[in-house]
Write a protein that holds these residues in place. Structure first.
Motif, PDB file in Angstrom:
ATOM      1  N   LYS A  22       2.202  46.365 -19.632  1.00  0.00           N
ATOM      2  CA  LYS A  22       1.493  46.858 -18.442  1.00  0.00           C
ATOM      3  C   LYS A  22       2.052  46.262 -17.151  1.00  0.00           C
ATOM      4  CE  LYS A  22      -2.712  48.068 -20.796  1.00  0.00           C
ATOM      5  NZ  LYS A  22      -4.129  48.030 -20.921  1.00  0.00           N
ATOM      6  N   GLU A  23       2.476  44.998 -17.232  1.00  0.00           N
ATOM      7  CA  GLU A  23       3.006  44.331 -16.035  1.00  0.00           C
ATOM      8  C   GLU A  23       4.292  45.013 -15.564  1.00  0.00           C
ATOM      9  OE1 GLU A  23       4.313  39.878 -14.745  1.00  0.00           O
ATOM     10  OE2 GLU A  23       3.150  40.089 -16.595  1.00  0.00           O
ATOM     11  N   ALA A  24       5.179  45.288 -16.527  1.00  0.00           N
ATOM     12  CA  ALA A  24       6.438  45.969 -16.185  1.00  0.00           C
ATOM     13  C   ALA A  24       6.153  47.370 -15.654  1.00  0.00           C
ATOM     14  CB  ALA A  24       7.330  46.045 -17.422  1.00  0.00           C
ATOM     15  N   TYR A  25       5.146  48.009 -16.219  1.00  0.00           N
ATOM     16  CA  TYR A  25       4.787  49.368 -15.795  1.00  0.00           C
ATOM     17  C   TYR A  25       4.268  49.359 -14.361  1.00  0.00           C
ATOM     18  CZ  TYR A  25       2.918  54.124 -16.417  1.00  0.00           C
ATOM     19  OH  TYR A  25       2.661  55.464 -16.326  1.00  0.00           O
ATOM     20  N   ASN A  26       3.432  48.360 -14.065  1.00  0.00           N
ATOM     21  CA  ASN A  26       2.909  48.228 -12.705  1.00  0.00           C
ATOM     22  C   ASN A  26       4.053  47.996 -11.716  1.00  0.00           C
ATOM     23  OD1 ASN A  26       0.663  47.995 -10.845  1.00  0.00           O
ATOM     24  ND2 ASN A  26       1.237  45.857 -10.680  1.00  0.00           N
ATOM     25  N   LEU A  27       4.979  47.102 -12.092  1.00  0.00           N
ATOM     26  CA  LEU A  27       6.138  46.838 -11.225  1.00  0.00           C
ATOM     27  C   LEU A  27       6.947  48.112 -10.998  1.00  0.00           C
ATOM     28  CD1 LEU A  27       7.372  43.433 -12.729  1.00  0.00           C
ATOM     29  CD2 LEU A  27       6.503  43.793 -10.423  1.00  0.00           C
ATOM     30  N   LEU A  28       7.115  48.864 -12.078  1.00  0.00           N
ATOM     31  CA  LEU A  28       7.897  50.103 -11.991  1.00  0.00           C
ATOM     32  C   LEU A  28       7.243  51.095 -11.030  1.00  0.00           C
ATOM     33  CD1 LEU A  28      10.195  51.984 -13.191  1.00  0.00           C
ATOM     34  CD2 LEU A  28       8.467  52.790 -14.778  1.00  0.00           C
ATOM     35  N   LEU A  29       5.933  51.346 -11.232  1.00  0.00           N
ATOM     36  CA  LEU A  29       5.246  52.344 -10.406  1.00  0.00           C
ATOM     37  C   LEU A  29       5.202  51.922  -8.934  1.00  0.00           C
ATOM     38  CD1 LEU A  29       2.273  53.448 -12.699  1.00  0.00           C
ATOM     39  CD2 LEU A  29       4.486  54.530 -12.435  1.00  0.00           C
ATOM     40  N   VAL A  30       4.956  50.618  -8.706  1.00  0.00           N
ATOM     41  CA  VAL A  30       4.906  50.127  -7.316  1.00  0.00           C
ATOM     42  C   VAL A  30       6.293  50.243  -6.671  1.00  0.00           C
ATOM     43  CG1 VAL A  30       4.559  48.060  -5.908  1.00  0.00           C
ATOM     44  CG2 VAL A  30       2.912  48.627  -7.692  1.00  0.00           C
ATOM     45  N   ASP A  31       7.325  49.966  -7.453  1.00  0.00           N
ATOM     46  CA  ASP A  31       8.682  49.965  -6.905  1.00  0.00           C
ATOM     47  C   ASP A  31       9.221  51.378  -6.674  1.00  0.00           C
ATOM     48  OD1 ASP A  31      10.506  47.931  -6.082  1.00  0.00           O
ATOM     49  OD2 ASP A  31      11.924  48.745  -7.538  1.00  0.00           O
ATOM     50  N   ILE A  32       8.802  52.327  -7.512  1.00  0.00           N
ATOM     51  CA  ILE A  32       9.346  53.688  -7.318  1.00  0.00           C
ATOM     52  C   ILE A  32       8.579  54.445  -6.225  1.00  0.00           C
ATOM     53  CG2 ILE A  32      10.326  53.931  -9.635  1.00  0.00           C
ATOM     54  CD1 ILE A  32       7.914  55.687 -10.386  1.00  0.00           C
ATOM     55  N   LEU A  33       7.377  53.956  -5.879  1.00  0.00           N
ATOM     56  CA  LEU A  33       6.553  54.681  -4.900  1.00  0.00           C
ATOM     57  C   LEU A  33       7.262  54.885  -3.545  1.00  0.00           C
ATOM     58  CD1 LEU A  33       3.887  56.092  -4.329  1.00  0.00           C
ATOM     59  CD2 LEU A  33       2.887  53.884  -3.758  1.00  0.00           C
ATOM     60  N   PRO A  34       7.850  53.825  -2.932  1.00  0.00           N
ATOM     61  CA  PRO A  34       8.561  54.065  -1.657  1.00  0.00           C
ATOM     62  C   PRO A  34       9.735  55.034  -1.825  1.00  0.00           C
ATOM     63  CG  PRO A  34       8.305  51.710  -2.070  1.00  0.00           C
ATOM     64  CD  PRO A  34       7.885  52.401  -3.316  1.00  0.00           C
ATOM     65  N   PHE A  35      10.391  54.968  -2.976  1.00  0.00           N
ATOM     66  CA  PHE A  35      11.504  55.881  -3.243  1.00  0.00           C
ATOM     67  C   PHE A  35      10.992  57.330  -3.288  1.00  0.00           C
ATOM     68  CE2 PHE A  35      14.012  58.259  -6.418  1.00  0.00           C
ATOM     69  CZ  PHE A  35      15.271  58.202  -5.825  1.00  0.00           C
TER      70      PHE A  35
ATOM     71  N   LYS B  11      -2.822  53.502  -4.628  1.00  0.00           N
ATOM     72  CA  LYS B  11      -2.840  52.178  -5.293  1.00  0.00           C
ATOM     73  C   LYS B  11      -3.802  52.203  -6.482  1.00  0.00           C
ATOM     74  CE  LYS B  11      -1.637  49.421  -1.267  1.00  0.00           C
ATOM     75  NZ  LYS B  11      -2.185  48.657  -0.159  1.00  0.00           N
ATOM     76  N   ASN B  12      -4.946  52.858  -6.263  1.00  0.00           N
ATOM     77  CA  ASN B  12      -5.920  52.965  -7.359  1.00  0.00           C
ATOM     78  C   ASN B  12      -5.359  53.781  -8.527  1.00  0.00           C
ATOM     79  OD1 ASN B  12      -7.735  51.526  -5.847  1.00  0.00           O
ATOM     80  ND2 ASN B  12      -8.770  53.347  -5.040  1.00  0.00           N
ATOM     81  N   VAL B  13      -4.595  54.846  -8.166  1.00  0.00           N
ATOM     82  CA  VAL B  13      -3.968  55.667  -9.214  1.00  0.00           C
ATOM     83  C   VAL B  13      -3.034  54.797 -10.052  1.00  0.00           C
ATOM     84  CG1 VAL B  13      -2.280  57.529  -9.609  1.00  0.00           C
ATOM     85  CG2 VAL B  13      -4.160  57.892  -8.024  1.00  0.00           C
ATOM     86  N   ILE B  14      -2.232  53.965  -9.365  1.00  0.00           N
ATOM     87  CA  ILE B  14      -1.281  53.099 -10.077  1.00  0.00           C
ATOM     88  C   ILE B  14      -2.026  52.133 -11.002  1.00  0.00           C
ATOM     89  CG2 ILE B  14       0.404  51.225  -9.780  1.00  0.00           C
ATOM     90  CD1 ILE B  14       1.454  52.711  -7.326  1.00  0.00           C
ATOM     91  N   SER B  15      -3.073  51.507 -10.488  1.00  0.00           N
ATOM     92  CA  SER B  15      -3.783  50.539 -11.356  1.00  0.00           C
ATOM     93  C   SER B  15      -4.470  51.268 -12.518  1.00  0.00           C
ATOM     94  CB  SER B  15      -4.751  49.684 -10.564  1.00  0.00           C
ATOM     95  OG  SER B  15      -5.708  50.501  -9.961  1.00  0.00           O
ATOM     96  N   GLY B  16      -4.971  52.495 -12.246  1.00  0.00           N
ATOM     97  CA  GLY B  16      -5.584  53.275 -13.319  1.00  0.00           C
ATOM     98  C   GLY B  16      -4.582  53.634 -14.403  1.00  0.00           C
ATOM     99  N   LEU B  17      -3.387  54.037 -13.979  1.00  0.00           N
ATOM    100  CA  LEU B  17      -2.345  54.415 -14.947  1.00  0.00           C
ATOM    101  C   LEU B  17      -1.914  53.203 -15.769  1.00  0.00           C
ATOM    102  CD1 LEU B  17      -0.104  56.819 -12.794  1.00  0.00           C
ATOM    103  CD2 LEU B  17      -1.773  57.443 -14.523  1.00  0.00           C
ATOM    104  N   CYS B  18      -1.826  52.039 -15.098  1.00  0.00           N
ATOM    105  CA  CYS B  18      -1.439  50.813 -15.819  1.00  0.00           C
ATOM    106  C   CYS B  18      -2.496  50.455 -16.869  1.00  0.00           C
ATOM    107  CB  CYS B  18      -1.241  49.660 -14.849  1.00  0.00           C
ATOM    108  SG  CYS B  18       0.196  49.878 -13.816  1.00  0.00           S
ATOM    109  N   ASP B  19      -3.767  50.640 -16.505  1.00  0.00           N
ATOM    110  CA  ASP B  19      -4.835  50.345 -17.471  1.00  0.00           C
ATOM    111  C   ASP B  19      -4.760  51.273 -18.692  1.00  0.00           C
ATOM    112  OD1 ASP B  19      -5.778  48.357 -15.886  1.00  0.00           O
ATOM    113  OD2 ASP B  19      -7.328  49.583 -14.910  1.00  0.00           O
ATOM    114  N   GLU B  20      -4.390  52.532 -18.409  1.00  0.00           N
ATOM    115  CA  GLU B  20      -4.339  53.525 -19.494  1.00  0.00           C
ATOM    116  C   GLU B  20      -3.150  53.332 -20.425  1.00  0.00           C
ATOM    117  OE1 GLU B  20      -4.290  57.635 -18.288  1.00  0.00           O
ATOM    118  OE2 GLU B  20      -6.055  57.348 -17.033  1.00  0.00           O
ATOM    119  N   LEU B  21      -2.130  52.586 -19.958  1.00  0.00           N
ATOM    120  CA  LEU B  21      -0.874  52.512 -20.720  1.00  0.00           C
ATOM    121  C   LEU B  21      -1.070  51.916 -22.113  1.00  0.00           C
ATOM    122  CD1 LEU B  21       2.311  52.855 -20.470  1.00  0.00           C
ATOM    123  CD2 LEU B  21       2.332  50.407 -20.037  1.00  0.00           C
ATOM    124  N   CYS B  22      -0.488  52.577 -23.091  1.00  0.00           N
ATOM    125  CA  CYS B  22      -0.418  51.992 -24.436  1.00  0.00           C
ATOM    126  C   CYS B  22       1.000  52.248 -24.962  1.00  0.00           C
ATOM    127  CB  CYS B  22      -1.486  52.580 -25.336  1.00  0.00           C
ATOM    128  SG  CYS B  22      -1.631  54.331 -25.213  1.00  0.00           S
TER     129      CYS B  22
END
Lengths: 181, 216
Positions: A22-35, B11-22
């Motif tokens: 999940k941590e890597a996923y969060n980093l990925l989504l946050v990092d691709i957002l400006p792109f 930002k909420n969408v991102i945190s929601g998606l991270c929570d859903e990740l499996c």
């Protein structure tokens, strides 16, 4: 030691995300957002749309994460999704007949000379005349005729009927004509 | 909703998606799906031809250049369109966008071939009525069509219209080839009315209906 490119970092994070990190996923989504925002900004008319489509793209990335192959670069995969979602958004937007009509209506309002510097004095007069109007009328007129919202969108925002919004915008336009001569 | 609220929502969408990740089960390589579908397609059509009938003059036809050329052209179009369909199920087609040109070129050649025959040979459009060839077209087409649609839905395409066209070419190619092997008539009017027409209808169905199923 060679420095990793942004693409390699995304690839690494995406691969980890596929394994449930999940941590890597969060980093990925946050990092691709400006792109994503950067890619959309050049082709979408306003920032609201950019943000809406960016959210859809993030959700699409989530839904299609299983189709990303770790042996392939991440950026072309992401670019395909960006392009698909952007086209899909514009297709839906222009398919909406009401919006199309509304855009047609605005063409009349936004004649070329409106933004011409030699008419900036007139623009200030319009702004001053608008400020004299009641707050509700001013808001409806600004939303419809300046910011480009359709009558339906304004009615949703204001909690009024579409016809009431149109009547209000029309009356405001007439008042402005009277005031400005 | 103003822009800052929307950014907050993102930002909420991102945190929601991270929570859903499996843990994600990766899609198999498109080649695996393509080989699976093509093998099943060939096997199914083989069984169908065995159960119905193969044309009586097949041995003579297999040494007829134009028949063999048409058959090879159709089958290669079907197989290449099937492969393209499975590559299209990956958003960036794994960088193999050139693949699209293969079935489209083969289809253009086939269309020109049929058009040429129609122009050169005496063309008489037969009266359209229910014919055993229609029944066979349905039999040859339905199961492979369901299979390719179900397998395609397992991916996420960014080209729904193109994917539906590839499905139509794949199914049309297989079905048309199978009908040329089962039906004894080489009359161009019969071929157009009873062999091409059902798959043309299927192509329209794909382009207008199936395309919508592939949107996500």
């Amino acid at each position: 030691m060679t420095q990793k490119s942004q693409g390699d970092i995304w690839k690494e994070w995406a691969t980890k995300a596929q394994k449930g990190d999940k941590e890597a996923y969060n980093l990925l989504l946050v990092d691709i957002l400006p792109f994503i925002r950067g890619r959309l900004a050049g082709s979408l008319a306003n920032e609201d749309w950019v943000e809406d489509v960016a959210q859809e793209i993030l959700m699409s990335v989530h839904k299609s994460l299983h189709t990303y192959a770790p042996d392939r670069p991440f950026r072309p995969w992401l670019m395909s999704i960006i392009s698909f979602r952007k086209t899909d958004f514009l297709r839906k937007y222009y398919k909406n007949k009401k919006v199309r009509e509304s855009v047609g209506g605005h063409d009349k309002t936004f004649d070329k000379y409106v933004t011409d510097p030699q008419y900036s004095g007139e623009l200030k007069d319009i702004e001053a005349a608008l400020n004299d109007l009641p707050e509700k009328q001013k808001k409806i007129f600004t939303l419809m005729k300046i910011e480009g919202y359709s009558a339906q969108e304004v009615s949703d925002k204001m909690g009024m009927s579409v016809s009431a919004v149109k009547v209000s915008a029309h009356r405001t336009a007439n008042k402005l004509k009277e005031k400005l001569g | 909703m103003d822009l800052s609220e929307k950014e907050e929502k993102t930002k909420n969408v991102i945190s929601g998606l991270c929570d859903e990740l499996c843990v994600v089960k990766l899609s198999p390589h498109p080649l695996k799906r393509a080989i699976l579908w093509c093998s099943l397609g060939f096997a199914y059509i083989g069984v169908c031809l065995y159960m119905t009938r193969i044309r009586n003059d097949i041995l003579d036809k297999l040494v007829d250049f134009s028949f063999v050329f048409e058959l090879m052209l159709t089958l290669s179009m079907a197989v290449s369109a099937g492969f393209c369909a499975f590559w299209l199920c990956v958003p960036d087609m794994r960088g193999q966008k050139w693949m699209i040109s293969v079935p489209t070129t083969l289809f253009a050649v086939l269309a020109a071939w049929i058009g040429l025959q129609t122009a050169l040979l005496s063309y008489e459009f037969p009266d359209i009525h229910w014919h055993t060839c229609y029944k066979e077209a349905i039999m040859f087409g339905v199961i492979p069509a369901i299979a390719i649609i179900v397998l395609s839905l397992k991916g996420k395409t960014t080209h729904p219209a193109l994917l539906s066209i590839m499905n139509a070419l794949a199914i049309g190619g297989f079905g048309y080839a199978a009908q040329r092997l089962s039906c004894g008539s080489d009359h161009i009017g019969h071929i157009c009315a009873y062999h091409v027409f059902p798959y043309f209808l299927f192509a329209l169905f794909c382009v207008f209906i199936i395309r919508k199923i592939y949107r996500w």
